[in-house]
Design an enzyme around this catalytic site. Structure first.
Site, PDB file in Angstrom:
ATOM      1  N   MET A  26     145.763 127.547  38.769  1.00  0.00           N
ATOM      2  CA  MET A  26     146.586 126.606  39.540  1.00  0.00           C
ATOM      3  C   MET A  26     147.994 126.517  38.942  1.00  0.00           C
ATOM      4  O   MET A  26     148.728 125.566  39.223  1.00  0.00           O
ATOM      5  CB  MET A  26     145.937 125.229  39.579  1.00  0.00           C
ATOM      6  CG  MET A  26     144.574 125.253  40.275  1.00  0.00           C
ATOM      7  SD  MET A  26     144.111 123.697  41.042  1.00  0.00           S
ATOM      8  CE  MET A  26     144.086 122.628  39.629  1.00  0.00           C
ATOM      9  N   LEU A  29     151.038 127.440  33.489  1.00  0.00           N
ATOM     10  CA  LEU A  29     150.261 128.304  32.597  1.00  0.00           C
ATOM     11  C   LEU A  29     150.506 128.008  31.123  1.00  0.00           C
ATOM     12  O   LEU A  29     151.602 127.634  30.718  1.00  0.00           O
ATOM     13  CB  LEU A  29     150.600 129.770  32.893  1.00  0.00           C
ATOM     14  CG  LEU A  29     150.347 130.218  34.335  1.00  0.00           C
ATOM     15  CD1 LEU A  29     150.697 131.687  34.500  1.00  0.00           C
ATOM     16  CD2 LEU A  29     148.904 129.957  34.761  1.00  0.00           C
ATOM     17  N   HIS A  33     145.269 130.253  29.747  1.00  0.00           N
ATOM     18  CA  HIS A  33     145.296 131.120  30.927  1.00  0.00           C
ATOM     19  C   HIS A  33     145.598 132.564  30.514  1.00  0.00           C
ATOM     20  O   HIS A  33     144.986 133.507  31.005  1.00  0.00           O
ATOM     21  CB  HIS A  33     146.397 130.682  31.901  1.00  0.00           C
ATOM     22  CG  HIS A  33     146.204 129.315  32.499  1.00  0.00           C
ATOM     23  ND1 HIS A  33     147.034 128.266  32.202  1.00  0.00           N
ATOM     24  CD2 HIS A  33     145.308 128.847  33.390  1.00  0.00           C
ATOM     25  CE1 HIS A  33     146.664 127.189  32.889  1.00  0.00           C
ATOM     26  NE2 HIS A  33     145.618 127.509  33.620  1.00  0.00           N
ATOM     27  N   GLN A  57     140.243 120.498  46.316  1.00  0.00           N
ATOM     28  CA  GLN A  57     139.495 120.033  45.151  1.00  0.00           C
ATOM     29  C   GLN A  57     140.099 118.782  44.518  1.00  0.00           C
ATOM     30  O   GLN A  57     139.638 118.340  43.472  1.00  0.00           O
ATOM     31  CB  GLN A  57     139.331 121.155  44.122  1.00  0.00           C
ATOM     32  CG  GLN A  57     140.612 121.573  43.435  1.00  0.00           C
ATOM     33  CD  GLN A  57     140.429 122.865  42.655  1.00  0.00           C
ATOM     34  OE1 GLN A  57     140.140 123.915  43.216  1.00  0.00           O
ATOM     35  NE2 GLN A  57     140.572 122.783  41.349  1.00  0.00           N
ATOM     36  N   GLU A 144     135.740 129.072  29.796  1.00  0.00           N
ATOM     37  CA  GLU A 144     134.631 128.172  29.430  1.00  0.00           C
ATOM     38  C   GLU A 144     135.121 126.735  29.334  1.00  0.00           C
ATOM     39  O   GLU A 144     134.323 125.815  29.267  1.00  0.00           O
ATOM     40  CB  GLU A 144     134.031 128.604  28.088  1.00  0.00           C
ATOM     41  CG  GLU A 144     133.220 129.881  28.185  1.00  0.00           C
ATOM     42  CD  GLU A 144     132.582 130.290  26.879  1.00  0.00           C
ATOM     43  OE1 GLU A 144     132.863 129.643  25.844  1.00  0.00           O
ATOM     44  OE2 GLU A 144     131.825 131.264  26.896  1.00  0.00           O
ATOM     45  N   ASP A 146     136.247 125.025  31.610  1.00  0.00           N
ATOM     46  CA  ASP A 146     135.606 124.380  32.766  1.00  0.00           C
ATOM     47  C   ASP A 146     134.201 124.967  32.875  1.00  0.00           C
ATOM     48  O   ASP A 146     133.917 125.790  33.739  1.00  0.00           O
ATOM     49  CB  ASP A 146     136.445 124.647  34.013  1.00  0.00           C
ATOM     50  CG  ASP A 146     137.846 124.084  33.869  1.00  0.00           C
ATOM     51  OD1 ASP A 146     138.018 122.872  34.001  1.00  0.00           O
ATOM     52  OD2 ASP A 146     138.779 124.866  33.561  1.00  0.00           O
ATOM     53  N   LEU A 172     140.705 128.200  24.514  1.00  0.00           N
ATOM     54  CA  LEU A 172     141.821 128.212  23.558  1.00  0.00           C
ATOM     55  C   LEU A 172     142.231 126.770  23.255  1.00  0.00           C
ATOM     56  O   LEU A 172     142.302 125.939  24.170  1.00  0.00           O
ATOM     57  CB  LEU A 172     143.015 129.006  24.100  1.00  0.00           C
ATOM     58  CG  LEU A 172     143.160 130.338  23.356  1.00  0.00           C
ATOM     59  CD1 LEU A 172     142.070 131.285  23.774  1.00  0.00           C
ATOM     60  CD2 LEU A 172     144.516 130.944  23.537  1.00  0.00           C
TER      61      LEU A 172
END
Ligand code: AMP
Length: 276
Positions: A26, A29, A33, A57, A144, A146, A172
């Site tokens: 989205m 960044l 990302h 969402q 990961e 999310d 990260l």
């Protein structure tokens, strides 16, 4: 680096490549990302990243209007990190007038992140399905960070026979442990100082948890988050890492997951748990 804004522009750029690696985002960044871009590069001939702030969402009271948008900076970061194509579809392309299709992933979509946000995973599944059908990648990389989303997308492609392998990339973090997130820029100085306590709490639980009697430990750690300065805790849970169901005698892998709020900013994080 090429920019595609329509499906036909995208296909003109990708049609000759066999193995496309895809990273949907989205925007706004950060290094988290970009780490996914690097994973995609290792596993494909051509990397496509998308930037699309997906309105389906977001709930009405959420931050759709104010979600950070920085297209030019994002394009520069993607180019500097070797992205081949950036796909920037418009709202009209993704959700033309009269659009009415929906996807229901079932119960897993209503747990944890789905509790305060009942439409969230329906929106995620819809946009990811559309993007995968448009980009047609061999692999797609999801963070990961999310974790529930990653498991849901894996389930979605399995059940709809979408021919893309879904790969998870590690979380990260900033040096103090805070998981990188586009929403971290909403935090003021005081909140930013409190925020790493979520990861500290998960780490502490992961090191000390007693799998035969963990409910009290979770409750105590929720209270510790409030003591550390969080305004509220949406959940702090130990779940089966493969299904996200509550753990039981057949559970092989464990995951700790938490979501807590600092004023209007909601932070999520999760950690593998070896258990004792
Ligand atoms: P978003 O732009 O927030 O929708 O995130 C796009 C992708 O980046 C998702 O697959 C996220 O899980 C992933 N992501 C977000 N933050 C991180 C992070 N700190 N480390 C790794 N991946 C991340």
């Amino acid at each position: 680096m090429h920019v595609a804004r329509t499906v036909s522009e995208l296909h003109a750029l990708t049609s000759k490549k066999k193995h496309i690696g895809f990273v949907p985002t989205m925007g706004a960044l950060h290094d988290g990302h970009l780490s996914l871009i690097h994973i995609a590069q290792q596993k494909s001939d051509m990397v496509v990243a998308s930037i699309f702030v997906n309105k389906t969402q977001f709930a009405a009271h959420e931050d759709l209007a104010t979600y950070p948008r920085q297209e030019q900076t994002d394009l520069e970061l993607l180019e500097a990190n070797g992205t081949d194509i950036v796909y920037l579809p418009s709202d009209e392309l993704m959700y033309p007038d009269g659009f009415s299709t929906s996807i229901d992933i079932g119960p897993i979509g209503s747990w944890l992140e789905g509790q305060p946000r009942p439409h969230f995973f329906g929106g995620v599944c819809l946009i990811v399905t559309k993007l995968l059908m448009q980009v047609m990648p061999t692999i797609a990389v999801f963070g990961e960070k999310d974790y529930q989303q990653l498991l849901i997308i894996q389930k979605l492609v399995r059940e709809l026979n979408i021919p893309t392998s879904i790969i998870g990339g590690p979380i990260l973090r900033d040096a103090d442990g805070l998981a990188m997130s586009s929403r971290n820029q909403y935090l003021n100085k005081k909140q930013r100082a409190i925020a790493p306590s979520l990861f500290a709490c998960l780490t502490n639980l992961s090191n000390t948890i007693d799998l035969s009697n963990y409910h009290q430990q979770l409750t105590q750690h929720q209270a510790k988050l409030i003591e550390a300065g969080f305004d509220s805790v949406d959940y702090l849970e130990l779940r089966d890492a493969d299904t996200l169901e509550p753990i039981n005698d057949t559970t092989e892998h464990y995951r700790l997951l938490g979501a807590a709020r600092l004023d209007n900013t909601r932070l999520i994080d999760n950690l593998m748990c070896l258990g004792n």
